[in-house]
Design a protein around this motif. Structure first.
Motif, short mmCIF file in Angstrom:
data_model
loop_
_atom_site.label_atom_id
_atom_site.label_comp_id
_atom_site.label_asym_id
_atom_site.label_seq_id
_atom_site.Cartn_x
_atom_site.Cartn_y
_atom_site.Cartn_z
N PHE A 128 0.88 -1.32 0.10
CA PHE A 128 -0.01 -0.06 0.24
C PHE A 128 1.05 1.30 -0.13
CE2 PHE A 128 0.80 -0.95 4.43
CZ PHE A 128 0.78 0.34 5.21
N GLU A 129 0.27 2.44 -0.47
CA GLU A 129 0.98 3.60 -0.63
C GLU A 129 0.07 4.75 -0.27
OE1 GLU A 129 2.53 4.24 -4.41
OE2 GLU A 129 4.04 2.53 -4.21
N ALA A 130 0.38 5.83 0.35
CA ALA A 130 -0.39 6.79 0.78
C ALA A 130 0.08 8.07 -0.06
CB ALA A 130 -0.04 7.20 2.12
N PHE A 131 -1.11 8.91 -0.49
CA PHE A 131 -0.50 10.30 -1.35
C PHE A 131 0.38 11.15 -0.66
CE2 PHE A 131 -3.87 10.30 -4.79
CZ PHE A 131 -3.68 8.89 -5.40
N PHE A 132 0.12 11.23 0.57
CA PHE A 132 0.87 12.11 1.67
C PHE A 132 1.16 11.38 2.93
CE2 PHE A 132 -2.67 14.64 -0.61
CZ PHE A 132 -2.02 15.34 -1.49
N PRO A 133 2.13 11.74 3.41
CA PRO A 133 2.64 10.90 4.43
C PRO A 133 1.78 11.18 5.86
CG PRO A 133 4.51 12.48 3.75
CD PRO A 133 3.39 12.80 3.01
N GLU A 134 1.14 12.35 5.87
CA GLU A 134 0.08 12.54 6.82
C GLU A 134 -1.09 13.22 6.03
OE1 GLU A 134 0.10 11.67 9.95
OE2 GLU A 134 1.98 11.10 10.19
N SER A 135 -2.24 13.30 6.73
CA SER A 135 -3.43 14.02 6.07
C SER A 135 -3.13 15.35 5.94
CB SER A 135 -4.54 13.82 6.86
OG SER A 135 -5.10 12.31 7.02
N VAL A 136 -3.58 16.13 5.05
CA VAL A 136 -3.27 17.47 4.58
C VAL A 136 -4.50 18.19 4.41
CG1 VAL A 136 -1.07 16.89 3.16
CG2 VAL A 136 -3.48 17.08 2.07
N LYS A 137 -4.15 19.50 4.74
CA LYS A 137 -5.53 20.35 4.84
C LYS A 137 -6.17 20.47 3.24
CE LYS A 137 -7.31 24.67 6.70
NZ LYS A 137 -6.66 25.90 7.67
N TYR A 138 -7.27 20.56 3.19
CA TYR A 138 -8.14 20.71 1.54
C TYR A 138 -7.72 21.95 1.20
CZ TYR A 138 -11.72 20.11 -1.68
OH TYR A 138 -12.32 20.04 -2.88
N THR A 139 -6.98 22.26 0.29
CA THR A 139 -6.98 23.59 -0.53
C THR A 139 -7.05 23.52 -1.75
OG1 THR A 139 -4.49 23.56 -0.38
CG2 THR A 139 -5.53 24.51 1.41
N GLN A 140 -7.07 24.27 -2.64
CA GLN A 140 -6.86 24.35 -3.89
C GLN A 140 -5.65 23.64 -4.67
OE1 GLN A 140 -9.26 25.31 -6.39
NE2 GLN A 140 -8.15 23.96 -7.73
N GLN A 141 -4.51 23.80 -3.77
CA GLN A 141 -3.08 23.46 -4.29
C GLN A 141 -3.28 21.81 -3.89
OE1 GLN A 141 0.18 25.26 -2.21
NE2 GLN A 141 1.77 23.92 -3.24
N THR A 142 -3.67 21.26 -2.64
CA THR A 142 -3.67 19.92 -2.35
C THR A 142 -4.65 19.15 -3.07
OG1 THR A 142 -5.21 20.26 -0.48
CG2 THR A 142 -2.60 20.42 -0.01
N MET A 143 -5.61 19.83 -3.40
CA MET A 143 -6.78 19.06 -4.38
C MET A 143 -6.12 18.66 -5.65
SD MET A 143 -10.54 20.19 -5.34
CE MET A 143 -9.76 21.01 -6.81
N ASP A 144 -5.53 19.98 -6.11
CA ASP A 144 -5.03 19.73 -7.50
C ASP A 144 -3.96 18.36 -7.61
OD1 ASP A 144 -6.51 21.38 -8.72
OD2 ASP A 144 -5.12 23.22 -8.54
N SER A 145 -3.26 18.63 -6.47
CA SER A 145 -2.04 17.60 -6.24
C SER A 145 -2.61 16.29 -6.49
CB SER A 145 -1.22 17.76 -5.17
OG SER A 145 -0.20 16.63 -5.04
N ALA A 146 -3.75 15.73 -5.49
CA ALA A 146 -4.41 14.51 -5.28
C ALA A 146 -5.13 14.29 -6.36
CB ALA A 146 -5.35 14.74 -4.42
#
Length: 770
Positions: free
Chosen positions: A340-358
């Motif tokens: 298994f793999e996670a997109f981020f080491p820890e949960s990140v705040k939902y912003t335009q930048q993190t949403m685009d990255s995801a």
């Protein structure tokens, strides 16, 4: 070796099979009678072993067989005792039938037909009752499974795992072509609120009303149906969310005071929270998305000639959820397979930048992680501390092809106090035991995604449930006449969602006047405000239910005991749980993990002669364009043994990491036009707005310059104009999905009139709450 399924002759040809299913729907409960006829066309006696799927919460209450004109009624016994009786019968040349539930998964059954002589016919019939799930659009869903997906054995575990499909799926004949089993299917529908319509993924005969008030109707599958996919029936009532209560009299021959001897009441409640209290949280929550990326996710959603692959549906589902999260929440995405793999080491705040990255990573997600091992990523998620003030919500997307179902459900249950679990079964054949079980113990909600037609409302319903504020202090009270005691059979709900059905069972002890009235009251708190949902009911027994309520109540009690015992019971405690389950199961004639149905033909005058040949099911899949998929089993082994104590030992088992080596014999896909709704969703920003560009206006079938020219002069921000156009299009042309975006919008009132003119729709200001 050619992969086949069904009962095969020595020449690798399918046996003669045909089946019939009769469905009776009374309110939101289904009573099903399923019959299979088989003729042994071989020259030797056969032991046929069928492995087939069934809905996880089904309650099998009757099983009998007919052979040589003799009806053989099965008895329900402790499982090992039933297996021993079956083995003894076969060893002495008798004919016997054994029906048992899988030790690892409640939605898988095995039927053994022993010593069927050459040229003889046999008919087996099983009956079960089940509660019908309520869909996001209010439909009651009944599914007749045709597909049992292979179950993956996690590395390091030695589990007897089923690798077979339903006895009713197509088989490959000697020429390599498909030979479908014949199936007749009819449904009788009854509801005091009236049957509005019936839909299906298969062709149906016209709906025929049996009464002028439309309270009874019947429908059937069209003649010539090929049972090559799940049969899904959607029943719409005129008033689907009306609370109901049914009192059912006890069995006269049962012991007074027992579950079967006393009357039972079944109450169905639909809590409706006040509008102010049901407003979604604006910025709270941590959302973890756990997505199956095993090789099996690269299979089609169904056996239809065309359609999306499972991983595509999972990506679309994830897209919907990511675009609909509230600003300020936290999120993370896991992919799992053999690792298994996670997109981020820890949960990140939902912003335009993190949403685009995801979203960029979601688009690149493939079914390339090998086997299906969900337990380890669950443990990793649960090992991380929750964020204060942000309740954690877990969303799981999987086709459910795991062999350690009970271990996974138990892991979710251990952490139910800090997490809620929402599940999505992707594609036909998804394990109902896994999908429903995880959601049930995780105080969440299960959904099954079998196509794009109803994916969006299902996804958004689960998100709305997750965003609802927590309901506390849930108490169920009963108000009944003096001398009558109400003993709950089912547990009081641990979680409530607005508009979500809660079904409760209770035993009525003592003497009472059937003309009297009882009251069930479900009380709970939203914040500091107390609320209540209640229903009054007559204590007069319903004469048309048979023992449906008792069987469902028995199954509910058995499941509660089995789940509680599997987590908490050790040593003697586990044995006590088993003893109680066996006692309830045998008294109610409802099958369980610890019991089985056994039928022996004691009227056979002479023993069956000749060597007994074993016949087992083999898995077969269909590719996107209908060609057979080639699986790589390393090694591929048929294990035949006489020891019935090793459950399902006669089935093909995965000895490798799974689906890494699939080959597809398909032509390149034709270009498929993307759903404009999904296009619109993909273009939405994290704050709920849209930008004015060619991609957006193409959804409206307009040109960008035309949209710009119609923008009101007093509006200087193109994003405002673009957003009002998107919302107007939703309300004007996709009104069924309008609620999905109402939580995110800017001040758009100045653009309303111009937008209506451009798009050719008539949306009133109050519709957008402007």
């Amino acid at each position: 070796m050619r992969d086949c399924c069904g009962l095969l002759t020595l020449k690798n040809e399918p046996g003669k099979n045909m089946g019939s299913v009769q469905l009776k729907v009374q309110g939101f409960v289904a009573d099903v009678c399923s019959t299979l006829s088989y003729e042994n066309s071989e020259s030797s006696p056969v032991e046929a072993v069928f492995v087939f799927p069934m809905e996880e919460d089904s309650s099998v209450y009757d099983f009998h067989a007919e052979i040589g004109g003799v009806k053989i009624q099965a008895e329900i016994r402790e499982k090992q005792e039933a297996r021993d009786t079956y083995d003894d019968a076969l060893s002495s040349g008798q004919q016997a039938f054994l029906l048992e539930e899988s030790d690892e998964s409640r939605d898988v059954f095995r039927l053994s037909v022993g010593s069927l002589p050459a040229g003889q016919k046999a008919t087996v019939c099983l009956s079960y009752v089940t509660e019908l799930a309520v869909e996001a659009d209010g439909a009651l869903r009944y599914c007749l499974p045709a597909i049992l997906n292979p179950r993956y054995t996690p590395a390091g575990l030695c589990l007897p795992v089923l690798q077979a499909q339903s006895l009713t799926t197509p088989v490959s004949g000697a020429s390599g072509g498909l030979v479908p089993y014949s199936l007749s299917f009819s449904a009788h529908l009854a509801s005091p609120s009236g049957v509005a319509q019936v839909k299906s993924n298969c062709d149906l005969t016209p709906l025929e009303y049996l009464r002028d008030d439309k309270t009874q109707a019947q429908v059937s599958l069209s003649p010539g149906h090929k049972f090559d996919r799940d049969v899904e029936l959607l029943v719409y009532y005129s008033h689907p969310h009306q609370p109901t209560a049914i009192v059912e009299g006890g069995l006269a021959s049962a012991t007074p005071g027992s579950l079967m001897g006393d009357p039972l009441v079944m109450v169905s409640l639909y809590p409706e929270f006040p509008a102010a209290a049901s407003t979604p949280q604006s910025s709270c929550g941590e959302f973890i998305f756990l997505v199956d990326r095993s090789g099996s996710m690269d299979c089609p959603m169904s056996n239809m000639e065309s359609g999306p692959m499972r991983i595509e549906s999972a990506r679309d589902t994830l897209l919907l959820l990511l675009k609909s999260l509230p600003l300020g929440c936290f999120f993370n995405i896991y992919g799992f397979g053999s690792h298994f793999e996670a997109f981020f080491p820890e949960s990140v705040k939902y912003t335009q930048q993190t949403m685009d990255s995801a979203l960029g990573k979601v688009k690149g997600m493939g079914a390339d992680f090998g086997g299906t091992e969900i337990l380890e990523p669950l443990k990793d998620i649960y090992s991380k501390a929750c964020r204060p003030g942000h309740p954690r919500q877990l969303f799981v997307f999987t086709d459910g092809e795991v062999g350690n179902t009970k271990d996974v459900i138990n892991e979710v249950k251990k952490h139910a106090g800090t997490h809620r679990c929402f599940t999505f079964g992707i594609g036909e054949g998804a394990s109902t035991a896994l999908i429903k079980g995880m959601a049930r113990v995780g105080s969440g909600h299960p959904e099954f995604i079998t196509g794009k037609d109803r994916m969006q409302p299902k996804v958004m319903q689960s998100l709305r449930f997750a965003l609802q504020p927590a309901v506390n202090n849930i108490v169920l009270n009963w108000d009944v006449p003096a001398g009558l005691e109400v003993v709950p059979v089912s547990e009081t709900p641990k979680v409530l969602f607005r508009g979500h059905r809660s079904i409760l069972y209770a035993q009525l002890k003592g003497k009472f006047d059937e003309s009297a009235v009882g009251l069930a009251s479900l009380q709970y708190s939203l914040g500091d405000e107390p609320h209540k949902t209640e229903i009054s009911f007559k204590l007069q027994s319903d004469k048309h239910t048979g023992l449906t309520t008792h069987r469902l109540a028995a199954r509910t009690l058995i499941c509660s005991l089995e789940e509680g015992g599997s987590v908490e019971g050790e040593g003697e405690d586990k044995e006590k749980v088993k003893e109680r389950v066996v006692k309830i199961s045998t008294e109610a004639r409802v099958i369980s993990t610890h019991t089985a149905f056994i039928a022996v033909n004691k009227d056979l005058n002479q023993a069956v002669q000749g060597p007994l040949i074993h016949r087992n099911m083999w898995p077969q899949r269909r590719s996107l364009r209908g060609q057979a998929l080639s699986y790589s089993f390393m090694p591929q082994v048929e294990m035949l043994c006489d020891d019935q104590s090793d459950m399902f030992c006669g089935d093909v088992m995965y000895m490798d990491s799974g689906f890494n080596a699939m080959s597809y014999d398909t032509a390149p896909d034709a270009e498929v036009k993307e759903d404009p709704m999904l296009t619109l969703i993909s273009l939405q920003k994290a704050d709920g707005s849209w930008e004015l560009n060619e991609s957006l206006v193409s959804v409206f079938e307009k040109k960008e310059q035309e949209a710009i020219s119609k923008m009101p002069a007093e509006v200087s921000d193109k994003a405002v104009w673009a957003t009002v156009l998107a919302l107007l299009w939703l309300h004007g042309f996709r009104a069924d999905l309008k609620e999905e975006f109402l939580g995110k919008r800017a001040s758009l009132k100045p653009c309303l009139e111009a937008g209506n003119r451009l798009l050719g729709c008539k949306v009133e200001p109050q519709t957008l709450a402007l």
